[in-house]
Write a protein that holds these residues in place. Structure first.
Motif, mmCIF file in Angstrom:
data_model
loop_
_atom_site.group_PDB
_atom_site.id
_atom_site.type_symbol
_atom_site.label_atom_id
_atom_site.label_comp_id
_atom_site.label_asym_id
_atom_site.label_seq_id
_atom_site.Cartn_x
_atom_site.Cartn_y
_atom_site.Cartn_z
ATOM 1 N N ALA A 1 20.271 64.477 70.152
ATOM 2 C CA ALA A 1 19.537 63.787 69.075
ATOM 3 C C ALA A 1 20.108 64.153 67.698
ATOM 4 O O ALA A 1 20.382 63.271 66.870
ATOM 5 C CB ALA A 1 18.050 64.117 69.152
ATOM 6 N N ARG B 1 22.399 61.771 64.834
ATOM 7 C CA ARG B 1 22.043 61.566 63.424
ATOM 8 C C ARG B 1 23.241 61.698 62.496
ATOM 9 O O ARG B 1 23.245 61.179 61.387
ATOM 10 C CB ARG B 1 20.925 62.544 63.013
ATOM 11 C CG ARG B 1 19.551 62.106 63.527
ATOM 12 C CD ARG B 1 18.425 62.850 62.826
ATOM 13 N NE ARG B 1 18.298 64.232 63.267
ATOM 14 C CZ ARG B 1 17.623 64.622 64.361
ATOM 15 N NH1 ARG B 1 17.015 63.725 65.112
ATOM 16 N NH2 ARG B 1 17.560 65.891 64.698
ATOM 17 N N GLN C 1 14.480 58.232 75.224
ATOM 18 C CA GLN C 1 13.878 59.083 74.185
ATOM 19 C C GLN C 1 14.622 58.936 72.864
ATOM 20 O O GLN C 1 14.013 58.847 71.798
ATOM 21 C CB GLN C 1 13.912 60.558 74.607
ATOM 22 C CG GLN C 1 12.944 60.901 75.725
ATOM 23 C CD GLN C 1 13.220 62.283 76.319
ATOM 24 O OE1 GLN C 1 14.258 62.901 76.037
ATOM 25 N NE2 GLN C 1 12.313 62.761 77.151
ATOM 26 N N LEU C 2 15.964 58.901 72.942
ATOM 27 C CA LEU C 2 16.772 58.845 71.724
ATOM 28 C C LEU C 2 16.564 57.540 70.966
ATOM 29 O O LEU C 2 16.707 57.499 69.740
ATOM 30 C CB LEU C 2 18.263 58.981 72.068
ATOM 31 C CG LEU C 2 18.713 60.344 72.570
ATOM 32 C CD1 LEU C 2 20.120 60.253 73.127
ATOM 33 C CD2 LEU C 2 18.653 61.373 71.454
ATOM 34 N N ARG C 3 16.228 56.484 71.702
ATOM 35 C CA ARG C 3 16.052 55.188 71.046
ATOM 36 C C ARG C 3 15.016 55.254 69.933
ATOM 37 O O ARG C 3 15.089 54.512 68.964
ATOM 38 C CB ARG C 3 15.642 54.129 72.070
ATOM 39 C CG ARG C 3 16.844 53.509 72.737
ATOM 40 C CD ARG C 3 16.425 52.395 73.646
ATOM 41 N NE ARG C 3 17.577 51.580 73.994
ATOM 42 C CZ ARG C 3 17.676 50.837 75.091
ATOM 43 N NH1 ARG C 3 16.685 50.808 75.954
ATOM 44 N NH2 ARG C 3 18.748 50.124 75.319
ATOM 45 N N ASP C 4 14.037 56.145 70.065
ATOM 46 C CA ASP C 4 12.987 56.253 69.049
ATOM 47 C C ASP C 4 13.489 56.908 67.767
ATOM 48 O O ASP C 4 12.953 56.667 66.693
ATOM 49 C CB ASP C 4 11.803 57.079 69.593
ATOM 50 C CG ASP C 4 11.162 56.405 70.801
ATOM 51 O OD1 ASP C 4 11.266 55.162 70.903
ATOM 52 O OD2 ASP C 4 10.572 57.122 71.627
ATOM 53 N N THR C 5 14.492 57.775 67.888
ATOM 54 C CA THR C 5 14.890 58.590 66.732
ATOM 55 C C THR C 5 16.296 58.277 66.221
ATOM 56 O O THR C 5 16.673 58.735 65.155
ATOM 57 C CB THR C 5 14.859 60.093 67.102
ATOM 58 O OG1 THR C 5 15.727 60.291 68.223
ATOM 59 C CG2 THR C 5 13.456 60.544 67.447
#
Ligand SMILES: *Cc1c(COP(=O)(O)O)cnc(C)c1O
Length: 240
Positions: free
Chosen positions: A148, A152, A191-195
């Protein structure tokens, strides 16, 4: 060029496509959701001409030197190259020159080296981030819990078009641990799609090789990387 070889490769290709379709059908997926990436490592350039004649236009290689040599020898054909193995920073220039896709991004240092070389070449590169889902020390890739933060940082590299994640399962054919590696990658992607930053696309899951691709498809693979299922067994003594 040998037309019998072309025929044999086309037959393997059809067979693999049928197995992909059957795996998709088991879990209610459309076969068009799964891309077959032929892996041509250790396969001689002449056989790749036969493979091209059989309809293959995209090849995956795990060693950049081998990929570079083949790309030069086959420059007369409209092929695209995917680098699927670990890349040293000092070899980034070769990948930037020949590859359309790089599936083994696992460090910011490498991302920076690729970005610099791609800017020089005036090219872009599709990239997948490699994740070590098995926890084996022998495998490359980021630990799942560090992906994650890594994601970024990636929008800073404008020549890298982030498409998704890649993994290799444990080599324990037929075990639940294989499936667990693949489902871990899918869960991480969800999960990563949200952040993830908006410019980072997380559509692709590259997972599954000749021995385990049907399980990978059942777990959501969108790219399967197949060498031996298409080209036959690799010599044991040769590079793998
Ligand atoms: C060699 C290789 C493959 C293909 O393996 P096969 O068993 O020949 O299908 C897939 N992915 C990576 C990263 C590889 O190095």
């Amino acid at each position: 060029m040998n037309s019998t070889n072309t025929f044999l490769i086309r037959r393997s290709f059809d067979d693999v496509r049928r197995r992909i379709a059957e795996a998709c059908a088991r879990v209610g997926r459309a076969p068009g959701e799964v891309r077959l990436l032929p892996v041509s490592k250790t396969v001689a350039t002449e056989r790749l001409r036969e493979a091209f004649a059989a309809g293959l236009t995209e090849f995956g290689e795990n060693k950049i030197q081998e990929a570079h040599t083949k790309a030069e020898q086959l420059a007369d054909l409209p092929l695209s190259w995917s680098i699927i193995g670990h890349l040293q920073t000092n070899k980034a220039k070769y990948a930037a020159r020949i590859a359309r896709e790089f599936q083994a991004l696992d460090s910011l240092r490498l991302a920076a080296a690729l970005e610099r070389r791609l800017q020089i070449e005036g090219r872009g590169l599709d990239v997948l981030v490699q994740v070590n889902t098995s926890g084996e020390a022998s495998k490359f890739g980021l630990a799942p819990d560090s992906v994650a933060a890594f994601m970024r940082e990636l929008p800073a590299f404008s020549a890298l078009r982030v498409r998704g994640l890649m993994t290799l399962a444990v080599f324990e054919p037929g075990t639940l641990r294989v499936r667990a590696c693949f489902s871990a990658l899918r869960i991480l992607r969800d999960q990563l799609r949200d952040t993830a930053p908006p410019t980072v696309a997380l559509d692709e899951l590259s997972m599954g090789m000749s021995g385990d691709f049907e399980i990978a498809i059942e777990e959501g693979a969108t790219v399967v990387r197949l060498g031996q299922a298409l080209f036959g067994p690799r010599p044991l003594s040769g590079p793998v």
